[in-house]
Motif scaffolding. Structure first.
Motif, PDB file in Angstrom:
ATOM      1  N   ASP A 192       0.803  -1.223   0.000  1.00 48.30           N
ATOM      2  CA  ASP A 192       0.000   0.000   0.000  1.00 48.30           C
ATOM      3  C   ASP A 192       0.836   1.273   0.000  1.00 48.30           C
ATOM      4  OD1 ASP A 192       1.054  -0.411   2.490  1.00 48.30           O
ATOM      5  OD2 ASP A 192      -0.761   0.170   3.589  1.00 48.30           O
ATOM      6  N   PHE A 193       2.153   1.151  -0.182  1.00 51.74           N
ATOM      7  CA  PHE A 193       3.000   2.334  -0.063  1.00 51.74           C
ATOM      8  C   PHE A 193       2.756   3.317  -1.207  1.00 51.74           C
ATOM      9  CE2 PHE A 193       7.150   4.485  -0.834  1.00 51.74           C
ATOM     10  CZ  PHE A 193       7.143   5.273   0.299  1.00 51.74           C
ATOM     11  N   LEU A 194       2.278   4.516  -0.870  1.00 50.24           N
ATOM     12  CA  LEU A 194       2.036   5.622  -1.808  1.00 50.24           C
ATOM     13  C   LEU A 194       1.113   5.241  -2.963  1.00 50.24           C
ATOM     14  CD1 LEU A 194       5.563   7.336  -2.081  1.00 50.24           C
ATOM     15  CD2 LEU A 194       3.638   7.978  -0.644  1.00 50.24           C
ATOM     16  N   ARG A 195       0.278   4.234  -2.743  1.00 51.85           N
ATOM     17  CA  ARG A 195      -0.580   3.784  -3.850  1.00 51.85           C
ATOM     18  C   ARG A 195      -1.603   4.826  -4.247  1.00 51.85           C
ATOM     19  NH1 ARG A 195       2.700   0.255  -6.014  1.00 51.85           N
ATOM     20  NH2 ARG A 195       3.228  -1.448  -4.596  1.00 51.85           N
ATOM     21  N   HIS A 196      -1.980   5.683  -3.305  1.00 47.83           N
ATOM     22  CA  HIS A 196      -3.004   6.694  -3.608  1.00 47.83           C
ATOM     23  C   HIS A 196      -2.451   8.113  -3.489  1.00 47.83           C
ATOM     24  CE1 HIS A 196      -5.904   3.460  -3.634  1.00 47.83           C
ATOM     25  NE2 HIS A 196      -5.516   3.081  -2.425  1.00 47.83           N
ATOM     26  N   ALA A 197      -1.135   8.255  -3.561  1.00 50.49           N
ATOM     27  CA  ALA A 197      -0.513   9.576  -3.438  1.00 50.49           C
ATOM     28  C   ALA A 197      -0.707  10.383  -4.715  1.00 50.49           C
ATOM     29  CB  ALA A 197       0.972   9.431  -3.136  1.00 50.49           C
ATOM     30  N   ALA A 198      -0.773  11.691  -4.552  1.00 52.29           N
ATOM     31  CA  ALA A 198      -0.816  12.573  -5.720  1.00 52.29           C
ATOM     32  C   ALA A 198       0.528  12.489  -6.444  1.00 52.29           C
ATOM     33  CB  ALA A 198      -1.092  14.006  -5.282  1.00 52.29           C
ATOM     34  N   PRO A 199       0.553  12.641  -7.769  1.00 54.94           N
ATOM     35  CA  PRO A 199       1.809  12.499  -8.523  1.00 54.94           C
ATOM     36  C   PRO A 199       2.790  13.641  -8.239  1.00 54.94           C
ATOM     37  CG  PRO A 199       0.042  13.232  -9.959  1.00 54.94           C
ATOM     38  CD  PRO A 199      -0.599  12.905  -8.650  1.00 54.94           C
ATOM     39  N   TYR A 200       4.040  13.389  -8.566  1.00 48.95           N
ATOM     40  CA  TYR A 200       5.129  14.333  -8.274  1.00 48.95           C
ATOM     41  C   TYR A 200       5.747  14.875  -9.561  1.00 48.95           C
ATOM     42  CZ  TYR A 200       4.926  12.627  -3.477  1.00 48.95           C
ATOM     43  OH  TYR A 200       4.515  12.293  -2.215  1.00 48.95           O
ATOM     44  N   ASP A 201       6.340  16.070  -9.428  1.00 57.26           N
ATOM     45  CA  ASP A 201       7.083  16.672 -10.535  1.00 57.26           C
ATOM     46  C   ASP A 201       8.498  16.106 -10.618  1.00 57.26           C
ATOM     47  OD1 ASP A 201       5.289  19.034 -11.511  1.00 57.26           O
ATOM     48  OD2 ASP A 201       5.260  19.184  -9.322  1.00 57.26           O
ATOM     49  N   PHE A 202       9.085  15.837  -9.461  1.00 56.28           N
ATOM     50  CA  PHE A 202      10.454  15.319  -9.405  1.00 56.28           C
ATOM     51  C   PHE A 202      10.536  14.235  -8.337  1.00 56.28           C
ATOM     52  CE2 PHE A 202      10.634  19.819 -10.595  1.00 56.28           C
ATOM     53  CZ  PHE A 202      11.227  19.713 -11.853  1.00 56.28           C
ATOM     54  N   ILE A 203      11.201  13.136  -8.688  1.00 57.41           N
ATOM     55  CA  ILE A 203      11.388  12.028  -7.760  1.00 57.41           C
ATOM     56  C   ILE A 203      12.874  11.699  -7.688  1.00 57.41           C
ATOM     57  CG2 ILE A 203      10.890   9.599  -7.287  1.00 57.41           C
ATOM     58  CD1 ILE A 203       8.273   9.943  -8.845  1.00 57.41           C
ATOM     59  N   LEU A 204      13.402  11.648  -6.478  1.00 54.56           N
ATOM     60  CA  LEU A 204      14.783  11.225  -6.275  1.00 54.56           C
ATOM     61  C   LEU A 204      14.759   9.878  -5.559  1.00 54.56           C
ATOM     62  CD1 LEU A 204      14.761  14.555  -6.062  1.00 54.56           C
ATOM     63  CD2 LEU A 204      17.207  14.155  -5.716  1.00 54.56           C
ATOM     64  N   CYS A 205      15.175   8.842  -6.263  1.00 57.65           N
ATOM     65  CA  CYS A 205      15.257   7.493  -5.705  1.00 57.65           C
ATOM     66  C   CYS A 205      16.642   6.965  -6.050  1.00 57.65           C
ATOM     67  CB  CYS A 205      14.153   6.610  -6.277  1.00 57.65           C
ATOM     68  SG  CYS A 205      14.065   4.975  -5.519  1.00 57.65           S
ATOM     69  N   ARG A 206      17.621   7.393  -5.288  1.00 66.78           N
ATOM     70  CA  ARG A 206      19.016   7.196  -5.683  1.00 66.78           C
ATOM     71  C   ARG A 206      19.721   6.196  -4.765  1.00 66.78           C
ATOM     72  NH1 ARG A 206      21.849  12.777  -6.320  1.00 66.78           N
ATOM     73  NH2 ARG A 206      21.278  13.050  -4.129  1.00 66.78           N
TER      74      ARG A 206
END
Length: 427
Positions: A192-206
């Motif tokens: 369920d992690f962030l399944r219903h979150a509003a979308p993002y302009d920038f994502i850092l997954c480094r």
């Protein structure tokens, strides 16, 4: 330990941590530490506890995740977000920029974003930063905003004077900047992690995808794609570019930033706003800054998928080595490792050995999953420049992944001493 494999499987299911990636010695060490803390001597008894206690599983995860980060790590990505956010706001000033930092570790990355955005002229009310991590202790450190010397690396530390208050041997980020980040506990692999979150302009997954096996990587990438706005950009670590390249994703072409967006065929259904077109025009210009530093944890990198039929690289023998290496960095950022490696080799042949060329070769071999060649290149870079901190940290990661914990620790200590001596020279 006969039960080590079962415990490792439990960790892998919970957080994607693969024993083949981080090494059995790391997992055995943290398990022994927990068993000692609980005064448990029987391996099977501890495994039973781990299978029935969510609190104990979290305690083991807290030990297994070793934070290794600092402010403005991989500076090019941080500055690219600030530039893009400023330009997007110039075109759409009423819509705040949404940014996701995942995992955020002890807070250095999201706080670096705050400082970069403020420096770029973005007002506090114009952006939102959400930051998540699986390790609750890291989140406590992030919320307090107090950091020691190890969080401040490199030559340019002017931001520390502007935004931090000195507390003896530590520094605390100003409250107004800390309030700009919303921290939360989260597990990338939770259903369920962030399944219903509003979308993002920038994502850092480094520097987290490299921990996972290929199927888990793809699962996480699908999650990240679902969190992207149509013209969003994802930033990953230096060794993770090949993981993002796919029929759906392409590099934005900003040298050393390792940023990716949905391919134009995917985005075609939505009209591109003016700010996005401006960014695409300028994204091919190379940026300057520090070299990519080591990944967050010592790991064995899985070989990423190669892009099909890389384009030929038009290079003339008269090009200076610096130009060849800059072009090689840009190609490596785009996942074109073959042409990038060829340019490094040309620079070495025409201009002679250099630490910069060997280090970049090491990054390329690292991204391709060739540990032996990567290690050889990092050692060559250190032979020419014993104070090459990124090479020290990358070599430490490789040694740790191969089970040489003592060798890895020596490399990390050298890097830390180097950082301390540089701070002393500038302070």
């Amino acid at each position: 330990m006969k039960t080590l494999t079962h415990i490792a499987d439990k960790l892998k299911a919970a957080m994607g941590l693969d024993m083949a990636t981080v090494g059995a010695s790391l997992i055995e060490r943290v398990v022994r530490e927990r068993m000692t803390a609980l005064d448990i001597r029987d391996d099977s008894l501890y495994l039973s506890l781990l299978q029935t206690s969510g609190a104990e599983l979290q305690a083991l995860i807290e030990l297994a995740v070793v934070p290794e980060t600092w402010f403005f790590r991989d500076r090019e990505a941080i500055l690219a977000v600030a530039r893009m956010a400023r330009d997007r706001l110039a075109a759409q000033p009423t819509l705040p920029v949404r940014i996701l930092s995942l995992p955020c570790s002890t807070g250095e990355e999201p706080y670096s974003l705050v400082m970069a955005l403020v420096d770029a002229g973005v007002m506090p009310g114009q952006f939102v930063i959400d930051a998540y991590d699986i390790r609750t202790r890291s989140l406590e450190i992030a919320a307090a905003g107090v950091y020691g010397r190890n969080s401040f690396r490199g030559h340019d530390l002017a931001f520390r004077d502007r935004y931090f208050e000195e507390l003896g041997q530590e520094w605390q980020l100003q409250p107004a900047l800390r309030e700009q980040v919303r921290f939360g506990a989260g597990n990338l692999l939770a259903p369920d992690f962030l399944r219903h979150a509003a979308p993002y302009d920038f994502i850092l997954c480094r520097n987290v995808l490299i921990y996972f096996e290929r199927d888990v990587q793809q699962r996480v990438v699908r999650l990240l794609e679902s969190l992207m706005k149509p013209h969003a950009v994802i930033f990953v670590g230096p060794a993770e570019g090949g993981i993002l390249l796919s029929p759906r994703m392409e590099s934005v072409g900003i040298a050393l930033a390792f940023g990716f967006r949905k391919r134009s065929t995917v985005r075609r259904a939505t009209h591109a706003p003016a700010w996005a077109a401006q960014l695409l025009d300028r994204s091919v210009a190379p940026t300057t800054g520090t070299s990519p530093a080591s990944a967050a944890l010592p790991v064995r990198r899985p070989a990423p998928a190669r892009p099909a039929a890389p384009a030929a690289v038009p290079v003339t023998p008269a090009q200076p080595a610096a130009d060849l290496l800059e072009r090689a960095r840009q190609l490596a950022d785009q996942g074109q490792f073959g042409p990038a490696g060829a340019l490094c080799e040309q620079a070495l042949q025409e201009q002679g050995p250099s630490a910069s060329a060997f280090y970049l070769q090491g990054l390329i071999h690292d991204a391709e999953g060739d540990q032996a060649l990567a290690q050889r290149c990092y050692r060559k870079a250190l032979y020419l420049d014993p104070e090459h901190q990124p090479a020290l940290l990358h070599l430490a990661a490789l040694l740790q992944a191969q089970g040489d914990a003592a060798g890895a620790e020596r490399m990390r200590l050298r890097a830390e001493r180097l950082n301390s001596s540089r701070e002393g020279a500038h302070g």
